[in-house]
Structures are given as C-alpha cells and as structure tokens.
Design a protein around this motif. Structure first.
Motif, PDB file in Angstrom:
ATOM      1  N   HIS A  14       0.877  -1.172   0.000  1.00 35.21           N
ATOM      2  CA  HIS A  14       0.000   0.000   0.000  1.00 35.21           C
ATOM      3  C   HIS A  14       0.917   1.225   0.000  1.00 35.21           C
ATOM      4  O   HIS A  14       1.743   1.379   0.903  1.00 35.21           O
ATOM      5  CB  HIS A  14      -0.921  -0.016   1.228  1.00 35.21           C
ATOM      6  N   GLU A  17       1.657   3.406   3.128  1.00 34.85           N
ATOM      7  CA  GLU A  17       2.112   2.762   4.366  1.00 34.85           C
ATOM      8  C   GLU A  17       3.637   2.664   4.277  1.00 34.85           C
ATOM      9  O   GLU A  17       4.198   1.722   3.722  1.00 34.85           O
ATOM     10  CB  GLU A  17       1.449   1.390   4.514  1.00 34.85           C
ATOM     11  N   ARG A  54      -2.796   4.890  -1.349  1.00 34.33           N
ATOM     12  CA  ARG A  54      -2.853   3.449  -1.067  1.00 34.33           C
ATOM     13  C   ARG A  54      -2.634   2.644  -2.359  1.00 34.33           C
ATOM     14  O   ARG A  54      -1.942   1.647  -2.371  1.00 34.33           O
ATOM     15  CB  ARG A  54      -4.219   3.126  -0.453  1.00 34.33           C
ATOM     16  N   HIS A  99       2.604  -4.155   6.458  1.00 28.86           N
ATOM     17  CA  HIS A  99       1.541  -3.136   6.396  1.00 28.86           C
ATOM     18  C   HIS A  99       1.497  -2.361   7.699  1.00 28.86           C
ATOM     19  O   HIS A  99       2.018  -2.801   8.720  1.00 28.86           O
ATOM     20  CB  HIS A  99       0.181  -3.798   6.189  1.00 28.86           C
ATOM     21  N   THR A 100       0.809  -1.205   7.625  1.00 26.56           N
ATOM     22  CA  THR A 100       0.479  -0.480   8.856  1.00 26.56           C
ATOM     23  C   THR A 100      -1.001  -0.151   8.816  1.00 26.56           C
ATOM     24  O   THR A 100      -1.640  -0.212   7.764  1.00 26.56           O
ATOM     25  CB  THR A 100       1.269   0.832   8.989  1.00 26.56           C
TER      26      THR A 100
HETATM   27 ZN   LIG Z   1      -1.847  -2.080   4.101  1.00 27.92          ZN
END
Ligand SMILES: [Zn+2]
Length: 285
Positions: A14, A17, A54, A99-100
C-alpha cells in the motif's frame, strides 16, 4: 515440509504505508543478505508510493485473483500482481508483507493460511513478543492478498500510525519482528527450533460492522469515543459504538462476545466498514 528456499519481504504494497519501505532500506543497509537463508526484498508499489496513495487503480492487496495471476490485467495493480506472482510464487518461499494501520491494533499479524509452518512461526514470535496478536481471515477469492503467492508467511500489521507518517517506534518494532522471522527461517532449516508453545490464540474474522447510513446512502456518523481504540475488547449488546451527525449514540446490537478489530481503519471508509468482527479461537500446532 522442505526447507525455506527464500524469504521475501515486501514493503510499500500500500503506497501510503511507509513503514515497510523504511524497513526494506534498513535490511539492505544493515546487510542481512548472504546468510544461510536467501533474503530478498521487494518494493511492491512504487507508483502509489510516489503519489502518497494506497493504490493507483485498485487495491494491490486484493488483486491476486486466479484470473489476474493467470492472465494479468489492464490496471496498474493487476499488472503488478502478475509480475510479483511470476517472480516470487513458490511452495517454499516465505513471504512477509509489511503493512500499517491507522487503527490501534498494536503489533499484529494477518494470517490467511493455517498450516503447521505458519503456526510454528507464530508461536516462535509470540514467545519473543508477548503483545503480538493474530487475526486469522481464511483465504478466499475476494480477499486475494499478496500473501497468497505462497503457503508460507503472512502480513504484518502495525498501528496506530497515520498514512505516510514515519514513526520510529513502529519502524523499529517492525524491523525486530522481521529479524526474528529470519532467525526462525534459519533455525527451521537447520532443524534447531526451540520447543514451542503448542497452543495459539487466533482471532478469526467472521463479519464486518458497517457505519450507519442516512437516507441518501451516505455515512451518517463516526466511531464513538467510547469505542475508539477498543480493538480486541469483546463487544456486548448496548455498548456505544457510533455517534451520529445528529449527536445520538448508536449501540451495538449483535452477538455478545464478538471481538472488534481494525476499528477506524481509514482505508475501510470507502467500503463503509467500521471494523472487522472476530471470534477468539485456540489453535493447536
Ligand atoms: Zn496495508
């Protein structure tokens, strides 16, 4: 089970992130390469990262459908998904996707494949990180996560952190987790794993909770302050979960004891999802 052939760490799946992208740089600079396990890093979606978004056309982490990995597609992320699959898919590749989340999820894993290897890896990590929690969402064609390119591995989710924000603690915690995963792979290949706890708690996804809508179909409220940050705390009927635009409180009416996860994740606004709902299950290795 054969040995782990490659460990592939993905960051920037993403584009907004940024933690994963930093962790890839740290791994490269600190020269973790050339040890007993072959380590590869891959910056998944540079174009989205440059745009601070994203994704460009569609969510890359929902693009690994059977159709796309077979035939590719016209959209930016469909092309990326096909490229990533062709380069890195493999039964013995350990795939970790960083990811975050903007939600207060702490240190967590999103698991889609419950197999012995993954459960052992989780048990190994939980012994080192007592605060590490696991969200299990069974793999399906509509989830189509990047992780589906291999049976080994999962996504790491760290939060809360804002999109595009560099948060030192989150970056360092993620790096340590990745280092421990590399350590596991090495010990697994040499058959020198320590004894592991055989019971693991998983939070198994069962449903979503959606924001209230008005008569025009638009979101009509937001997460209640009493519900904000309450991930992993079981819900009970009558809990106040939303505040509406006319300043009324909406209460939870679902099944008692379901566990909310990813409360107020900003990426879910477009789908009107307020949080995921899970059941706590105990899994034995
Ligand atoms: Zn993510």
């Amino acid at each position: 089970m054969h040995k782990v052939e490659k460990v592939v760490i993905f960051g920037g799946t993403h584009g907004n992130e940024v933690t994963g992208v930093e962790v890839l740089k740290l791994l490269e600079k600190r020269n973790y390469f050339g040890k007993n396990v072959e380590l590869l890093t891959y910056f998944s979606n540079r174009k989205a990262f440059e745009l601070k978004k994203r994704y460009v056309d569609k969510d890359l982490n929902r693009s690994f459908t059977k159709e796309v990995i077979k035939n590719g597609g016209f959209l930016h992320e469909e092309r990326l998904a096909k490229e990533i699959y062709d380069k890195f898919h493999g039964e013995n590749n350990l795939v970790i996707d960083i990811h975050t989340t903007t939600s207060n999820m702490g240190k967590s894993i999103v698991l889609t494949k419950k197999n012995e290897f993954n459960l052992k890896l989780i048990s190994f990590l939980q012994d080192l990180h007592k605060d590490l929690k696991v969200f299990y969402w069974q793999e399906s064609e509509d989830l189509a996560f990047l992780n589906t390119i291999s049976p080994l591995g999962f996504a790491i989710e760290m939060g809360p952190v804002g999109n595009n924000v560099l948060d030192c603690k989150i970056i360092e915690d993620t790096l340590v987790l990745v280092e421990d995963i590399l350590d596991f792979a090495e010990k697994y290949n040499k058959n020198i794993l320590p004894s592991l706890n055989e019971e693991i708690i998983l939070y198994e996804g069962v449903d979503y909770l959606y924001y209230p809508k008005d008569e025009k179909g638009e979101r009509f409220g937001y997460i209640h302050d009493e519900f904000q940050n309450m991930n992993f705390k079981p819900l009970n009927k009558g809990d106040r979960i939303f505040k509406t635009h006319i300043d009324t409180n909406l209460e939870y009416k679902g099944e008692n004891g379901l566990i909310p996860l990813f409360i107020n994740e900003v990426a879910y606004y477009e789908k009107n999802i307020a949080c995921c709902l899970a059941k706590k299950v105990i899994e034995r290795i």
